[in-house]
Design a protein around this motif. Structure first.
Motif, PDB file in Angstrom:
ATOM      1  N   PHE A  54       6.293 -73.494 -89.212  1.00 31.60           N
ATOM      2  CA  PHE A  54       5.076 -72.704 -89.073  1.00 31.60           C
ATOM      3  C   PHE A  54       3.939 -73.665 -88.750  1.00 31.60           C
ATOM      4  O   PHE A  54       3.954 -74.826 -89.180  1.00 31.60           O
ATOM      5  N   GLY A  55       2.945 -73.181 -88.027  1.00 32.12           N
ATOM      6  CA  GLY A  55       1.804 -74.026 -87.698  1.00 32.12           C
ATOM      7  C   GLY A  55       0.513 -73.242 -87.660  1.00 32.12           C
ATOM      8  O   GLY A  55       0.495 -72.062 -87.298  1.00 32.12           O
ATOM      9  N   GLN A  70       7.115 -59.455 -91.304  1.00 36.19           N
ATOM     10  CA  GLN A  70       7.401 -59.979 -92.633  1.00 36.19           C
ATOM     11  C   GLN A  70       7.819 -61.449 -92.568  1.00 36.19           C
ATOM     12  O   GLN A  70       7.535 -62.227 -93.482  1.00 36.19           O
ATOM     13  N   GLU A  71       8.488 -61.847 -91.486  1.00 42.84           N
ATOM     14  CA  GLU A  71       8.856 -63.253 -91.317  1.00 42.84           C
ATOM     15  C   GLU A  71       7.632 -64.104 -90.976  1.00 42.84           C
ATOM     16  O   GLU A  71       7.477 -65.222 -91.479  1.00 42.84           O
ATOM     17  N   LEU A  72       6.763 -63.565 -90.133  1.00 41.75           N
ATOM     18  CA  LEU A  72       5.619 -64.337 -89.650  1.00 41.75           C
ATOM     19  C   LEU A  72       4.523 -64.508 -90.696  1.00 41.75           C
ATOM     20  O   LEU A  72       3.806 -65.518 -90.688  1.00 41.75           O
ATOM     21  N   LYS A  73       4.360 -63.544 -91.587  1.00 44.08           N
ATOM     22  CA  LYS A  73       3.207 -63.537 -92.488  1.00 44.08           C
ATOM     23  C   LYS A  73       3.145 -64.759 -93.400  1.00 44.08           C
ATOM     24  O   LYS A  73       2.074 -65.081 -93.935  1.00 44.08           O
ATOM     25  N   GLU A  74       4.248 -65.472 -93.566  1.00 45.62           N
ATOM     26  CA  GLU A  74       4.215 -66.689 -94.380  1.00 45.62           C
ATOM     27  C   GLU A  74       3.239 -67.710 -93.803  1.00 45.62           C
ATOM     28  O   GLU A  74       2.676 -68.537 -94.529  1.00 45.62           O
ATOM     29  N   GLY A  75       3.015 -67.638 -92.508  1.00 46.96           N
ATOM     30  CA  GLY A  75       2.084 -68.568 -91.879  1.00 46.96           C
ATOM     31  C   GLY A  75       0.677 -68.476 -92.431  1.00 46.96           C
ATOM     32  O   GLY A  75      -0.084 -69.460 -92.399  1.00 46.96           O
ATOM     33  N   LEU A 121      -1.769 -69.440 -84.795  1.00 45.65           N
ATOM     34  CA  LEU A 121      -1.012 -69.390 -86.037  1.00 45.65           C
ATOM     35  C   LEU A 121       0.370 -68.909 -85.618  1.00 45.65           C
ATOM     36  O   LEU A 121       0.519 -67.780 -85.145  1.00 45.65           O
ATOM     37  N   PHE A 122       1.386 -69.755 -85.749  1.00 43.95           N
ATOM     38  CA  PHE A 122       2.645 -69.488 -85.058  1.00 43.95           C
ATOM     39  C   PHE A 122       3.864 -69.839 -85.908  1.00 43.95           C
ATOM     40  O   PHE A 122       3.777 -70.541 -86.919  1.00 43.95           O
ATOM     41  N   ARG A 123       5.017 -69.349 -85.436  1.00 47.69           N
ATOM     42  CA  ARG A 123       6.317 -69.671 -86.012  1.00 47.69           C
ATOM     43  C   ARG A 123       7.263 -69.999 -84.863  1.00 47.69           C
ATOM     44  O   ARG A 123       7.374 -69.223 -83.909  1.00 47.69           O
ATOM     45  N   ILE A 124       7.923 -71.158 -84.936  1.00 51.23           N
ATOM     46  CA  ILE A 124       8.856 -71.587 -83.894  1.00 51.23           C
ATOM     47  C   ILE A 124      10.225 -71.792 -84.520  1.00 51.23           C
ATOM     48  O   ILE A 124      10.344 -72.455 -85.563  1.00 51.23           O
TER      49      ILE A 124
END
Length: 456
Positions: free
Chosen positions: A127-128, A223-228, A160-163
């Motif tokens: 995450f970034g 739900q996966e992305l919100k951790e960012g 704000l991203f997820r890779i």
């Protein structure tokens, strides 16, 4: 007899020697002038848990990391089934390496006044969160940030991203909550090959080396992305800076406000607020971010006030605008509260890219103490953009105007009045008034009933 005296001649080899020396000196200075000097930079490890190891360049062995140590160019980080590690470049970017991941710091340096950050995600998830400081440097071509995987390159801008990178063909993707991430095939960021911009609440998959068109995310993906959003948490020092900056955002904050923050339920939404000084104008802006993607969610910003009697003021004026290409709401509520009860409710709408003044009147005729002002964003009211950003500035309380003095009436002798000549006219029946559902504004506000007033 004439005697001729000849001056001694300089050695013949002196001139060529001088020429050779000058040539060597010129080459030396030219080489040093054009040599690209660089200064090493590094990430800081801010925390970790579970199975995490870092590759030590001094002895070429894997070992446990230490909180606060640097993650330098050439080093690697690997996590196990329960490993998580957080990194940062202060005031620039925050990263989180998830479980079963391998991250390589390929380049991290300052070269020709350009900060270069290039990471390699061989496998796993990161995450970034980009900070405004790095965003501005990238916009001014003074920094670049790239994450490369075996299947694609990703270049975030204010994101704000997820890779995710994987050997499996269907598990390589980029998801975005804010900003934009430019995704392309490896080595194509120079402009060669197809590229896709993945924006807020979008995700792009890479199938067998081909970048697919971005698509809107699903509830499961959100739900996966919100951790960012956890990367955006502010420290106590940062919160103190926010309080100080707010005092420069208008006399409303100077006269009436003593605290502010956000409210949201992490499982069903997010809200952020940040006061920052614009480097061009020197003015302090309030940036409000909302995410109400899940159905039924509501989030917002609260502003705590003290001794704020709205009957002493005409109203509140501020400027508002959209932020670039970020989403924006159709409308949101501004609520004035007293001891938890809503006494006034306004609806703000019609946001443009340019600064636009927003002016709403308090219409309070008797003392009315307000202890909280709230900006509320709801899933139903924001419209199509379930995720967005608004910017505000110049929060100004306008004082009540003094009543205009009325001149005393002058007695007039009735006999001095000359009646005008009578004009014959045909009576005209007046149309009946259309029924109205509006109530007297004076009666409504004196009764302290919440009202919705459009500001658009």
């Amino acid at each position: 007899m004439k005697i001729r005296v000849e001056k001694p001649k300089r050695p013949a080899f002196l001139v060529p020697a001088v020429i050779i020396f000058l040539v060597i000196a010129a080459v030396f200075f030219a080489v040093h002038s054009f040599t690209e000097t660089s200064v090493p930079l590094a990430y800081e490890i801010t925390g970790f848990e579970g199975q995490v190891q870092i590759f030590d360049l001094s002895n070429h062995e894997w070992r446990d990391p230490r909180r606060g140590e640097e993650f330098k160019a050439g080093q690697k980080i690997r996590t196990g089934v329960d490993g998580i590690l957080n990194l940062q470049v202060e005031n620039s970017v925050r990263l989180r390496v998830k479980e079963n991941s391998m991250l390589v710091n390929r380049e991290c340096k300052l070269q020709k006044e350009v900060e270069i950050y290039r990471l390699g995600l061989d496998e796993g998830v990161i995450f970034g969160a980009m900070a405004k400081n790095l965003d501005r440097k990238i916009a001014d071509n003074k920094a670049e940030f790239v994450v490369s995987t075996p299947q694609f390159d990703a270049k975030p801008f204010g994101a704000l991203f997820r890779i995710q990178a994987s050997e499996k063909a269907d598990e390589n993707r980029v998801g975005v909550l804010r900003g934009v991430v430019e995704v392309s095939r490896p080595g194509s960021l120079s402009g060669k090959g197809p590229m896709f911009n993945v924006r807020a609440l979008e995700e792009a998959e890479v199938m067998e080396g081909r970048v697919q068109s971005p698509a809107k995310i699903s509830a499961e993906t959100w739900q996966e992305l919100k951790e960012g959003y956890e990367l955006l948490a502010k420290s106590a020092v940062m919160e103190a800076e926010q309080i100080d900056l707010a005092q420069k955002a208008g006399n409303f904050f100077e006269k009436a406000v003593f605290d502010h923050g956000t409210f949201f339920t992490p499982k069903v939404g997010y809200a952020g607020r940040e006061f920052f000084k614009d480097p061009d104008s020197g003015e302090v802006y309030l940036e409000t971010e909302y995410d109400v993607f899940p159905a039924g969610s509501f989030v917002g910003v609260y502003i705590k006030t003290r001794d704020f009697d709205i009957s002493k003021y005409e109203g509140l004026i501020f400027d508002a605008r959209r932020k670039g290409d970020e989403g924006f709401p159709d409308s949101f509520f501004i609520e004035l509260k007293s001891k938890g009860s809503v006494l006034r409710k306004y609806s703000a709408r019609g946001f443009l890219r340019e600064w636009t003044p927003v002016d709403f009147k308090f219409n309070a005729q008797k003392p009315t103490l307000i202890n909280e002002v709230v900006f509320v964003f709801t899933n139903e009211r924001v419209g199509e953009s379930k995720k967005g950003v608004l910017e505000f500035r110049n929060f100004t309380l306008t004082p009540k105007k003094d009543p205009v003095p009325v001149a005393p009436a002058i007695p007039v002798n009735v006999t001095d009045i000359v009646s005008p000549p009578e004009i014959q006219s045909t009576p005209v029946s007046e149309p009946s008034a259309a029924p109205s559902n509006q109530t007297s504004g004076q009666e409504t506000f004196d009764e302290m009933v919440p009202q919705t007033i459009s500001l658009g």
